[in-house]
Enzyme design. Sequence first.
Site, PDB file in Angstrom:
ATOM      1  N   LYS A  48     -71.481 -79.216 -35.178  1.00  0.00           N
ATOM      2  CA  LYS A  48     -72.734 -78.604 -34.602  1.00  0.00           C
ATOM      3  C   LYS A  48     -73.157 -77.419 -35.532  1.00  0.00           C
ATOM      4  O   LYS A  48     -74.511 -77.036 -35.514  1.00  0.00           O
ATOM      5  CB  LYS A  48     -72.547 -78.501 -33.185  1.00  0.00           C
ATOM      6  N   GLU A 197     -70.627 -95.098 -28.948  1.00  0.00           N
ATOM      7  CA  GLU A 197     -70.652 -94.118 -27.846  1.00  0.00           C
ATOM      8  C   GLU A 197     -70.132 -94.503 -26.678  1.00  0.00           C
ATOM      9  O   GLU A 197     -69.543 -95.849 -26.515  1.00  0.00           O
ATOM     10  CB  GLU A 197     -72.334 -93.879 -27.424  1.00  0.00           C
ATOM     11  N   SER A 301     -65.748 -85.712 -34.673  1.00  0.00           N
ATOM     12  CA  SER A 301     -66.836 -84.784 -34.344  1.00  0.00           C
ATOM     13  C   SER A 301     -66.727 -83.393 -33.881  1.00  0.00           C
ATOM     14  O   SER A 301     -67.502 -82.363 -34.200  1.00  0.00           O
ATOM     15  CB  SER A 301     -68.091 -85.268 -33.884  1.00  0.00           C
TER      16      SER A 301
END
Length: 316
Positions: A48, A197, A301
């Site tokens: 992020k 996902e 991630s």
Amino acid sequence: MTIDEATEALRCIRSVVRRTPVIPFSPIPQDAQLLLKAENTQVLGSFKIRGALHAVHQILPQARHTGVVAFSSGNHGQAVAYAAKVFGVSATVVMPTTAPRTKVDAVRALGATVELVSPEDRDHYPMRLVERTGAAFVHPFDSRAVIAGHASLGRELVEQVPELATVFVPVSGGGLISGVATAVKALRPTARVIGAEPALAGDAAESFRSGRLVRWPEKDTYRTVADGLRAASLGKLPWQHIRSLVDDIVTVTDEEIVDALRQLTVGAKQIVEPSGAVAVAAALHGRVRWSDGGPAVAILSGGNIDPALAADILAR
């Protein structure tokens, strides 16, 4: 989004972000080797920072006067708080009451003000706050500047794995996969970009299959253990990128996510959060064929897992 924007974003953030490693992983029972792009070792333990740092830099003239506002379940909030600290501006992060305490504390430790709201209000309250204060808003995924920042990851990956054949990318609001797909398809057009996902928050997969943007109720998406992937809908700008650049979006069960997390901890010695293990879960549990035709990479991630949750998962 263009590759030139991705290149410019990388130039802008290079002095702060890390060039995270690509490491081998040989899961059992598969014989083929899966590579891992270890964004869990990134600054703040998450990809992020790439998008947040670039976005805050782009709005710096306004942010110096008004500060910035973001909403987040954790990692984006930390990234915006860090970016605000780097540039010397104030930050307020709106977080759901369901956010892990460790992530709330981490945002506060970086100097941001945290406002806790119900999950249903998380997406709406920040906009009221922006209207009231005039602060600059840093969206976690529906932002060209954020997507360009995340595209730096895709550009970096192709440099590290020039013969890349398949990349598995976690999907929530779609900012990461949009950026990665932009860079990968520009530099390695034959490579497949596969979104992954949780099945309990499968709005992106349903959108991809139906060809129209679908929104799931928050009460449904908040069931998954992958707290960083609970967005109820893809962003409009990511949706445009996904429709034109992404090859497929698949779902995995929470049980498969936990299994992947356990294998990563024991087999690869990587500390990841559930959201960070979703791309690996898709590869390990055969959602698409990847073991032939060239190197496959799964993006880890994030690594900001609550210690109690990690202990519980490893003890199962």
